[in-house]
Design an enzyme around this catalytic site. Structure first.
Site: not given
Length: 235
Positions: A152-154, A156
């Site tokens: 999810a971080y990657a 975003s």
């Protein structure tokens, strides 16, 4: 870069954080006036520049709220640069990521960057300023395999990277230069506490990251736009 930022107004979102503090300190050293939105009612105790005469703190600014973002930018006089460091990080295996958690990463990283970019561009276009915008992506945005375990971080941060390049292309005829830095692990107290067995010498110092960001936001940067700058240190 000596005095090239003298008297110029620059927004630094996330300015009260570890990297933000380093960036604000660097900009102040170059003579800039820093406008720092803060999500809380008061400045964090660890922020060293709360009483500085060229630091304009604005409290209770929710960067995911379009109206509050527009209101914050509207009170910045003669905006020259906008640096977007606000964001968050989360790790989880893909099978355990909830939809709400994915949406939170997109809001915290991509949505806030978009709203601040949009407000900054509106201000620069209105004043006919060929200013500077600097976003923060991540190594995982440039090398998605590095996003394993933090999908999810990657995703975003990849959105931030794509937005940066597309915006630079859109604005190149207006003279507004848009770039992003993509750090690997930053050498912060929080990262040291979370990873006590890591080799800190391989990490990127806050001073090195701040130097790169300040250059991209300065008039000394006359041609770089649409660039995703990898800041990996020895990692």
């Amino acid at each position: 870069m000596t005095e090239t930022l003298q008297g110029r107004h620059i927004v630094v979102t996330g300015g009260t954080g570890a990297l933000g503090g380093a960036v604000v300190g660097k900009l102040l050293g170059e003579g800039a006036i820093c406008h720092v939105p803060n999500a809380h009612a008061t400045a964090p105790a660890h922020f060293p520049f709360a009483a500085h005469d060229r630091v304009m703190l604005a409290h209770n600014v929710d960067l995911s709220d379009p109206a509050k973002v527009e209101a914050f930018y509207s009170q910045v006089p003669g905006l020259w640069g906008s640096i977007h460091l606000a964001g968050g990080f989360a790790m989880a295996p893909v099978e355990k990521i909830e939809s709400a958690s994915f949406a939170e990463m997109m809001d915290t990283n991509a949505r806030t960057a978009f709203l601040c970019c949009r407000a900054a561009v509106r201000s620069m276009l209105a004043s006919d300023t060929a200013g500077r915008i600097v976003n923060i992506a991540a190594r995982a945005a440039l090398e998605p395999r590095k996003g394993a375990g933090a999908i999810a971080y990657a995703a975003s941060k990849a959105a931030v990277a794509a937005m940066t390049v597309a915006m630079a292309e859109e604005l190149k005829h207006k003279g507004i230069l848009v770039n992003a830095v993509a750090p690997s692990t930053l050498d912060t107290p929080a990262n040291r506490a979370d990873m006590p067995d890591a080799d800190f010498t391989k990490w990127v110092s806050l001073e090195a990251a701040a130097e790169a960001i300040a250059y991209l936001a300065s008039p000394a940067n006359q041609a770089m736009s649409g660039t995703l700058v990898p800041i990996y240190g020895r990692a």
